[in-house]
Design a protein around this motif. Structure first.
Motif, PDB file in Angstrom:
ATOM      1  N   VAL A 185      28.556  50.727 -84.630  1.00 41.69           N
ATOM      2  CA  VAL A 185      27.886  50.420 -85.892  1.00 41.69           C
ATOM      3  C   VAL A 185      28.942  49.856 -86.844  1.00 41.69           C
ATOM      4  O   VAL A 185      29.781  50.594 -87.374  1.00 41.69           O
ATOM      5  N   LEU A 186      28.922  48.563 -87.020  1.00 46.87           N
ATOM      6  CA  LEU A 186      29.956  47.884 -87.800  1.00 46.87           C
ATOM      7  C   LEU A 186      29.636  47.874 -89.292  1.00 46.87           C
ATOM      8  O   LEU A 186      30.550  47.793 -90.119  1.00 46.87           O
ATOM      9  N   GLU A 187      28.352  47.945 -89.641  1.00 48.31           N
ATOM     10  CA  GLU A 187      27.938  47.822 -91.041  1.00 48.31           C
ATOM     11  C   GLU A 187      27.532  49.181 -91.597  1.00 48.31           C
ATOM     12  O   GLU A 187      26.354  49.472 -91.752  1.00 48.31           O
ATOM     13  N   LEU A 188      28.518  50.018 -91.882  1.00 52.50           N
ATOM     14  CA  LEU A 188      28.248  51.291 -92.544  1.00 52.50           C
ATOM     15  C   LEU A 188      28.565  51.161 -94.029  1.00 52.50           C
ATOM     16  O   LEU A 188      29.532  50.493 -94.410  1.00 52.50           O
ATOM     17  N   PRO A 189      27.769  51.790 -94.892  1.00 49.43           N
ATOM     18  CA  PRO A 189      28.107  51.773 -96.318  1.00 49.43           C
ATOM     19  C   PRO A 189      29.469  52.421 -96.558  1.00 49.43           C
ATOM     20  O   PRO A 189      29.789  53.447 -95.935  1.00 49.43           O
ATOM     21  N   GLY A 245      11.355  58.768 -81.895  1.00 52.64           N
ATOM     22  CA  GLY A 245      10.753  58.310 -83.141  1.00 52.64           C
ATOM     23  C   GLY A 245      11.102  56.871 -83.471  1.00 52.64           C
ATOM     24  O   GLY A 245      11.900  56.229 -82.792  1.00 52.64           O
ATOM     25  N   ASP A 246      10.501  56.385 -84.560  1.00 54.50           N
ATOM     26  CA  ASP A 246      10.629  54.978 -84.950  1.00 54.50           C
ATOM     27  C   ASP A 246      11.513  54.757 -86.168  1.00 54.50           C
ATOM     28  O   ASP A 246      11.765  53.613 -86.537  1.00 54.50           O
ATOM     29  N   GLU A 247      11.972  55.833 -86.800  1.00 53.57           N
ATOM     30  CA  GLU A 247      12.775  55.683 -88.006  1.00 53.57           C
ATOM     31  C   GLU A 247      13.986  56.607 -87.939  1.00 53.57           C
ATOM     32  O   GLU A 247      13.925  57.688 -87.345  1.00 53.57           O
ATOM     33  N   PRO A 248      15.115  56.186 -88.573  1.00 49.58           N
ATOM     34  CA  PRO A 248      16.293  57.064 -88.648  1.00 49.58           C
ATOM     35  C   PRO A 248      15.926  58.378 -89.335  1.00 49.58           C
ATOM     36  O   PRO A 248      15.073  58.389 -90.220  1.00 49.58           O
ATOM     37  N   GLU A 265      17.319  49.396 -86.109  1.00 50.25           N
ATOM     38  CA  GLU A 265      17.025  48.746 -84.826  1.00 50.25           C
ATOM     39  C   GLU A 265      17.262  49.651 -83.627  1.00 50.25           C
ATOM     40  O   GLU A 265      16.948  49.274 -82.489  1.00 50.25           O
ATOM     41  N   TRP A 266      17.772  50.849 -83.852  1.00 50.74           N
ATOM     42  CA  TRP A 266      17.946  51.776 -82.739  1.00 50.74           C
ATOM     43  C   TRP A 266      16.625  52.397 -82.279  1.00 50.74           C
ATOM     44  O   TRP A 266      16.607  53.204 -81.349  1.00 50.74           O
ATOM     45  N   ALA A 267      15.526  52.051 -82.896  1.00 57.28           N
ATOM     46  CA  ALA A 267      14.229  52.622 -82.499  1.00 57.28           C
ATOM     47  C   ALA A 267      13.932  52.368 -81.029  1.00 57.28           C
ATOM     48  O   ALA A 267      13.330  53.207 -80.345  1.00 57.28           O
ATOM     49  N   SER A 268      14.350  51.229 -80.517  1.00 56.35           N
ATOM     50  CA  SER A 268      14.093  50.913 -79.107  1.00 56.35           C
ATOM     51  C   SER A 268      15.149  51.498 -78.179  1.00 56.35           C
ATOM     52  O   SER A 268      15.032  51.407 -76.956  1.00 56.35           O
ATOM     53  N   ALA A 269      16.208  52.099 -78.759  1.00 56.52           N
ATOM     54  CA  ALA A 269      17.309  52.626 -77.950  1.00 56.52           C
ATOM     55  C   ALA A 269      17.274  54.138 -77.812  1.00 56.52           C
ATOM     56  O   ALA A 269      18.160  54.719 -77.186  1.00 56.52           O
TER      57      ALA A 269
END
Length: 525
Positions: free
Chosen positions: A367-371, A401-404, A420-424
């Motif tokens: 995960v390259l884009e962390l706040p 599930g479908d959401e973080p 986008e990890w919903a499919s993973a």
């Protein structure tokens, strides 16, 4: 005495990020216990738990304040005992992390050392020294911290203490008999509870050159380096492991020690696994090479030769909590994922033991884009935000599930997961034919069932440029195409498994793909 470690598949659990049982957003022991069936289904033999001890968490728990308890963030000793018992009931061995190079600055020993005067025995457990310069205002030498900046911090009375990592992680003095005796008792505490082994953090760093000489280096050091340094891989460190091996061998069952060690050569690394020392040392060679057939073959040949010279087994590691995830390291996107899948099957077919870092079985990328405000790695903080650190490979596991946070927690996770990890997720991949998870499950089941896999020998076969092919026994062949274009191969055996989603074999191996060919002789399996 069984030698299960020689070809075990060990799954690394980063405790903070695996599963949260109490809803506070941080992984814990109860969460791990609930998710053990996933590891059974995956087909691993053992789990390695990162530190769960009481800690101020300056470095994610690798700054230990008490080596014989559980931090309330992760549960209790009763939770650990329950986890261990259930893992054993399910046929899983448990390896725990031990951190002997340094303690937390909140460890009672260091608190006592700071309160003591220079020269007091309390300071002899650590590495306190007078500074250089007219008034001792300069550090004792030019050593740098792995996390950036000087490796020395000055205290109120003018002395300096060594910390090869964060200032809140003072290095212990392993020439002090009290340190050695105390750590032996730590090992006994966990061995008596039934753990199956220890992963030894910074195993190469516990002994420093007695003169503490300058290195003469002017660049930032790295834990992952192979340079000859006066604070890493000193010969005396092996005395410690010979003593520990005697302790491990005194317990029923087979209890093992696994070194996280870096050395200037493969030959020096192999010294950690001589017959009277540790059982395994992490072989990080595959972490350091690019995606290429010549480099992978060189690493395999060198690794097998050096461990064979001391009668040890080789370990294969593609990722862990300290390095960028393979998918991203191999190029990212679909290409990086194809290569990571192919590399996994390649490594599973090699002689020796395999380590799988949580999330690799899902094909998770870095995960390259962390706040910025979410990042917690001391590398990020000590670099002034110029080095992103290791948080990107520590984002919590997506379960369903479908959401973080995708079933990781009922609360807000300590690091945010990408939408986008919903499919993973584990749930999504379990029901998807050809997913990374199902490929891992199939491959590890075959690895356990096939008599040619695991410990043993390897024979290279002739192959076109950019392709590696090797045989294990009479009934197994592994072929990996490191190139971009398909290659036709004339190889024996039917399809056992392949790294992409295809289900048949026509003799054409696509780019960035591994296939296993052969048959399982049921009489010998």
């Amino acid at each position: 005495m069984t030698k299960w470690w020689r070809d075990a598949v060990v799954y690394q659990i980063y405790v903070r990020s695996f599963a949260d049982g109490d809803g506070d957003g941080v992984g814990d022991l109860a969460g791990i216990r609930d998710r053990l069936p996933h590891l059974v289904d995956l087909g691993v033999d053992a789990v390695w738990l990162t530190p769960f001890y009481p800690s101020p968490m300056a470095d994610g728990g690798y700054d230990v304040a008490d080596y014989c308890d559980v931090d309330p963030l992760f549960g209790s000793l009763a939770d650990f005992d329950a986890l261990l018992a259930q893992a054993h009931e399910l046929g899983l061995r448990v390896i725990v992390d031990v951190v002997p190079n340094h303690t937390s600055d909140e460890h009672p020993w260091f608190v006592e050392a700071l309160a003591a005067a220079p020269g007091d025995p309390a300071r002899e457990r650590y590495l306190f020294r007078d500074g250089r310069g007219e008034h001792g205002e300069l550090p004792p030498n030019d050593w740098e911290s792995v996390f950036g900046g000087p490796a020395w911090t000055r205290v109120a009375d003018g002395q300096w203490y060594l910390h090869l990592f964060d200032p809140r992680q003072p290095d212990l003095n392993w020439r002090n008999p009290q340190v050695r005796e105390s750590f032996r008792k730590v090992l006994e505490f966990w061995l008596d509870r039934g753990v199956d082994g220890f992963r030894i953090d910074v195993a190469h760093g516990m002994i420093k050159h007695p003169d503490l000489p300058d290195t003469g280096l002017d660049g930032q050091i790295s834990l992952l380096g192979r340079g000859e340094l006066p604070y890493f891989d000193q010969d005396e460190v092996h005395d410690i492991y010979r003593d520990w091996r005697q302790l491990f061998d005194s317990y029923e069952g087979t209890r093992i020690g696994v070194a996280e060690a870096w050395a200037s050569t493969s030959e020096r690394l192999a010294r950690y696994v001589r017959p009277d020392e540790l059982h395994q040392a992490f072989n990080f060679a595959l972490l350091e090479v690019p995606w290429s057939a010549p480099d992978f073959r060189r690493v395999v040949e060198e690794s097998l030769a050096t461990t064979a010279a001391v009668g040890a087994t080789t370990t294969w590691v593609l990722g862990n909590h300290d390095v960028q995830r393979p998918v991203t390291r191999y190029g990212g996107g679909e290409l990086g994922l194809r290569r990571a899948r192919a590399a996994a099957l390649f490594s599973f077919a090699l002689p020796g033991a395999v380590y799988v870092y949580q999330g690799e079985e899902l094909g998770l990328p870095e995960v390259l884009e962390l706040p910025d405000e979410a990042r917690q790695d001391p590398i990020w903080k000590r670099s002034g935000g110029t080095d992103p650190g290791r948080d990107g490979c520590r984002v919590p596991m997506p379960w369903s599930g479908d959401e973080p946070p995708f079933g990781f927690s009922t609360g807000k996770s300590w690091l945010p997961a990408p939408a986008e990890w919903a499919s993973a997720t584990v749930a999504a991949q379990a029901r998807t034919e050809g997913s990374v998870l199902r490929t891992y499950r199939d491959a590890l089941a075959l690895r356990r069932a096939h008599p040619a896999l695991g410990d043993g020998e390897l024979e290279w076969l002739d192959a076109p440029e950019g392709v590696l092919v090797f045989r294990r026994g009479a009934d197994f062949v592994c072929a990996t195409n490191f190139g971009a274009e398909p290659v036709s191969l004339d190889l024996p055996g039917g399809l056992l498994c392949r790294s992409d989603a295809a289900t048949s074999w026509d003799g054409v191996l696509p780019g960035a793909t591994t296939v296993w060919l052969g048959r399982i002789n049921q009489e010998s399996a």
